[in-house]
Design a protein around this motif. Structure first.
Motif, PDB file in Angstrom:
ATOM      1  N   ARG A  98       5.930   6.868   1.695  1.00  0.00           N
ATOM      2  CA  ARG A  98       5.816   7.553   2.984  1.00  0.00           C
ATOM      3  C   ARG A  98       5.010   8.851   2.907  1.00  0.00           C
ATOM      4  O   ARG A  98       4.741   9.459   3.937  1.00  0.00           O
ATOM      5  CB  ARG A  98       7.210   7.886   3.520  1.00  0.00           C
ATOM      6  CG  ARG A  98       8.082   6.662   3.768  1.00  0.00           C
ATOM      7  CD  ARG A  98       7.638   5.894   4.984  1.00  0.00           C
ATOM      8  NE  ARG A  98       8.367   4.654   5.177  1.00  0.00           N
ATOM      9  CZ  ARG A  98       8.261   3.873   6.234  1.00  0.00           C
ATOM     10  NH1 ARG A  98       7.425   4.213   7.193  1.00  0.00           N
ATOM     11  NH2 ARG A  98       8.937   2.751   6.329  1.00  0.00           N
ATOM     12  N   ARG A 106       1.807   0.292   4.191  1.00  0.00           N
ATOM     13  CA  ARG A 106       3.141   0.748   4.577  1.00  0.00           C
ATOM     14  C   ARG A 106       4.235   0.543   3.520  1.00  0.00           C
ATOM     15  O   ARG A 106       4.719   1.480   2.922  1.00  0.00           O
ATOM     16  CB  ARG A 106       3.576   0.094   5.905  1.00  0.00           C
ATOM     17  CG  ARG A 106       4.679   0.854   6.614  1.00  0.00           C
ATOM     18  CD  ARG A 106       4.900   0.367   8.023  1.00  0.00           C
ATOM     19  NE  ARG A 106       5.783   1.244   8.745  1.00  0.00           N
ATOM     20  CZ  ARG A 106       5.425   2.359   9.378  1.00  0.00           C
ATOM     21  NH1 ARG A 106       4.159   2.732   9.359  1.00  0.00           N
ATOM     22  NH2 ARG A 106       6.305   3.107   9.998  1.00  0.00           N
ATOM     23  N   ARG A 107       4.629  -0.686   3.282  1.00  0.00           N
ATOM     24  CA  ARG A 107       5.741  -0.967   2.366  1.00  0.00           C
ATOM     25  C   ARG A 107       5.329  -0.749   0.910  1.00  0.00           C
ATOM     26  O   ARG A 107       4.196  -1.030   0.520  1.00  0.00           O
ATOM     27  CB  ARG A 107       6.235  -2.393   2.560  1.00  0.00           C
ATOM     28  CG  ARG A 107       6.805  -2.668   3.943  1.00  0.00           C
ATOM     29  CD  ARG A 107       7.089  -4.132   4.142  1.00  0.00           C
ATOM     30  NE  ARG A 107       8.042  -4.629   3.132  1.00  0.00           N
ATOM     31  CZ  ARG A 107       8.368  -5.911   3.016  1.00  0.00           C
ATOM     32  NH1 ARG A 107       7.789  -6.818   3.808  1.00  0.00           N
ATOM     33  NH2 ARG A 107       9.237  -6.290   2.099  1.00  0.00           N
ATOM     34  N   LYS A 119      -1.002   3.924   4.901  1.00  0.00           N
ATOM     35  CA  LYS A 119      -0.033   3.723   5.980  1.00  0.00           C
ATOM     36  C   LYS A 119      -0.116   2.309   6.537  1.00  0.00           C
ATOM     37  O   LYS A 119       0.888   1.733   6.963  1.00  0.00           O
ATOM     38  CB  LYS A 119      -0.250   4.749   7.091  1.00  0.00           C
ATOM     39  CG  LYS A 119       0.856   4.687   8.144  1.00  0.00           C
ATOM     40  CD  LYS A 119       0.750   5.792   9.164  1.00  0.00           C
ATOM     41  CE  LYS A 119       1.929   5.694  10.137  1.00  0.00           C
ATOM     42  NZ  LYS A 119       1.877   6.738  11.179  1.00  0.00           N
ATOM     43  N   HIS A 120      -1.320   1.733   6.570  1.00  0.00           N
ATOM     44  CA  HIS A 120      -1.453   0.347   7.039  1.00  0.00           C
ATOM     45  C   HIS A 120      -0.734  -0.615   6.091  1.00  0.00           C
ATOM     46  O   HIS A 120      -0.151  -1.615   6.537  1.00  0.00           O
ATOM     47  CB  HIS A 120      -2.937  -0.021   7.152  1.00  0.00           C
ATOM     48  CG  HIS A 120      -3.587   0.564   8.365  1.00  0.00           C
ATOM     49  ND1 HIS A 120      -4.934   0.426   8.638  1.00  0.00           N
ATOM     50  CD2 HIS A 120      -3.092   1.307   9.391  1.00  0.00           C
ATOM     51  CE1 HIS A 120      -5.239   1.049   9.753  1.00  0.00           C
ATOM     52  NE2 HIS A 120      -4.135   1.588  10.228  1.00  0.00           N
ATOM     53  N   TRP A 155       1.914   9.769   2.787  1.00  0.00           N
ATOM     54  CA  TRP A 155       0.553   9.218   2.899  1.00  0.00           C
ATOM     55  C   TRP A 155      -0.512  10.199   2.433  1.00  0.00           C
ATOM     56  O   TRP A 155      -1.407   9.830   1.669  1.00  0.00           O
ATOM     57  CB  TRP A 155       0.274   8.806   4.345  1.00  0.00           C
ATOM     58  CG  TRP A 155       1.393   8.103   5.039  1.00  0.00           C
ATOM     59  CD1 TRP A 155       2.054   8.502   6.161  1.00  0.00           C
ATOM     60  CD2 TRP A 155       1.992   6.860   4.661  1.00  0.00           C
ATOM     61  NE1 TRP A 155       3.024   7.604   6.512  1.00  0.00           N
ATOM     62  CE2 TRP A 155       3.008   6.575   5.602  1.00  0.00           C
ATOM     63  CE3 TRP A 155       1.796   5.956   3.613  1.00  0.00           C
ATOM     64  CZ2 TRP A 155       3.805   5.444   5.543  1.00  0.00           C
ATOM     65  CZ3 TRP A 155       2.594   4.820   3.558  1.00  0.00           C
ATOM     66  CH2 TRP A 155       3.571   4.566   4.500  1.00  0.00           C
TER      67      TRP A 155
END
Length: 455
Positions: free
Chosen positions: A427, A400-401, A397-398, A429
């Motif tokens: 997304r 993210r992209r 998630k850190h 995670w």
């Protein structure tokens, strides 16, 4: 430090240092403590004068500082109290020796319990904690050798692990029924007169007895109102555990006299027997013995049952192949551990991985140190994998992209197909952080971040 200036005003301890035991093993005991030079108006208390020597007070202050406790009703922390005692200590010491010192009321606070309830905690002022700790360091070597060998709580050289190992040995010997007794609000129900009577039989020092009685009667400040205390001992004071052992030792000695196998840690006592009929007799005996001390057995938490359905100090027992009795973490603390880990590893916390790991390390290391006696390697491995699964989800998630995830995974040695698969579902995670990334975000990777291992 300002406290040193206050210490210079205290009489220097002289005489030959004698041997001591327990927590006060490092506290020199002066020969003059046996035949003290009484000051005008002094109570003539040898133990009290020994407690107020400069070296003993310096050690007590170091212990109080190390405990990092909160301020009492005076609002003074450790450093503020040190500065205050530079000028105030001579008068306080004189009052202590004359028997006219009156402790401040304790400050009552409530702290959450793991099961969702609240526990009341009474916090003395730092000055009173200093005096109590100094007194403890003198009384401990005198009182501790008189306690039962089956008592493990708050004693030097003994700990909860010793009690758990003793319980395991009793069960391995064939005692599969336990009389598990819990006292209802023990520290709030201690009868002052009974406690002082038992204490006088052991030390017979009028000055110390008078001071302890003053601490028992010091009162409680709750919401700005001081309430008088008719019974109970403040749980936040250094003396309370020692006084609890003084009171409960009477029950221990009676169980010893009758030849029972038991382990007690503070107010938590387990007696191990071979049959339910024997357990029923022990339960009746304990109710009678505690009744003499004006203590009440908590019937909802106490039980006569198989040892394999109960927990003791966070541990429970199980039978391995071959009939060997082994230790494991009880179900309740295991659930509490998982709940706390979920709180510390929330993906919505908005914290860096460094901050997450720092908070996690303190908790996990403490928990692992306490439950290191558990003989369940598979459980440790499962917890370890579950914890790192949650950390991998945070890491994804850190990043993210999708493009960032792909780049970072490739840099860590992931194959092109794995990196593409994870990046395409950026997304998801939790799903992406499973076994697919075990060979990329490895244990070694988290070791470098400082994540402690459970297994």
């Amino acid at each position: 430090m300002p406290m040193r200036q206050a210490m210079r005003q205290m009489p220097v301890q002289t005489g030959r240092a004698g041997a001591a035991r327990g927590e006060a093993a490092h506290v020199p005991v002066s020969d003059e403590a046996g035949c003290p030079r009484h000051e005008p108006g002094s109570t003539g208390s040898a133990l009290l004068e020994a407690a107020l020597t400069r070296e003993n007070l310096k050690r007590a202050f170091k212990r109080v500082r190390a405990n990092k406790g909160a301020a009492g009703v005076d609002g003074l922390g450790v450093d503020q109290t040190a500065r205050h005692l530079v000028t105030a200590w001579p008068a306080i010491r004189e009052q202590l020796l004359k028997g006219t010192y009156r402790p401040s009321p304790v400050r009552r606070v409530t702290i959450p319990k793991p099961d969702g309830g609240e526990r009341e905690l009474d916090i003395p002022t730092v000055t009173d904690r200093l005096i109590q700790q100094a007194l403890l360091q003198v009384l401990q070597p005198v009182l501790d050798p008189t306690f039962s060998e089956h008592s493990y709580g708050f004693r030097p050289g003994r700990r909860a692990h010793d009690a758990v190992l003793a319980a395991q040995s009793y069960v391995q010997s064939g005692r599969r029924i336990v009389v598990d007794v819990d006292l209802e609000k023990f520290f709030d129900r201690v009868n002052h007169d009974i406690l002082i009577d038992r204490l006088q039989k052991r030390i017979g020092d009028a000055g110390v007895i008078r001071l302890i009685r003053a601490y028992l009667n010091s009162g409680i400040m709750d919401d700005g109102v001081v309430q008088q205390r008719a019974q109970g001992t403040p749980q936040g004071g250094p003396l309370s555990p020692l006084l609890a052992n003084v009171l409960l030792d009477e029950v221990d000695k009676e169980l010893e006299r009758r030849g029972h196998c038991f382990a007690r840690y503070a107010d938590d006592a387990n007696v191990y027997v071979r049959s339910r009929r024997a357990g029923e007799r022990v339960m009746v005996l304990l109710r009678r013995l505690y009744g003499r001390l004006r203590l009440k057995v908590n019937e909802t938490k106490s039980a006569l049952a198989s040892v394999f359905g109960r927990k003791f100090l966070g541990y429970s027992l199980w039978v391995a192949p071959g009939g060997v009795v082994k230790r494991k973490v009880a179900a309740k603390p295991l659930l509490a551990f998982r709940h706390r880990i979920r709180e510390l590893t929330r993906r919505s916390g908005g914290r860096s991985m460094k901050d997450v790991v720092a908070r996690l390390r303190t908790y996990v290391q403490g928990w692992r140190a306490y439950f290191r006696l558990a003989q369940t390697p598979r459980v440790w491995r499962e917890l370890d994998e579950w914890l790192r699964h949650r950390l991998r989800a945070i890491q994804l998630k850190h990043w993210r992209r999708g493009s960032t995830i792909y780049r970072e995974l490739r840099a860590l040695g992931a194959s092109c197909s794995v990196a593409q698969q994870v990046a395409a579902n950026s997304r998801r995670w939790w799903c992406n952080s499973g076994k697919l990334l075990n060979s990329v975000l490895t244990i070694t990777y988290f070791d470098q971040l400082g994540v402690p291992r459970l297994s």
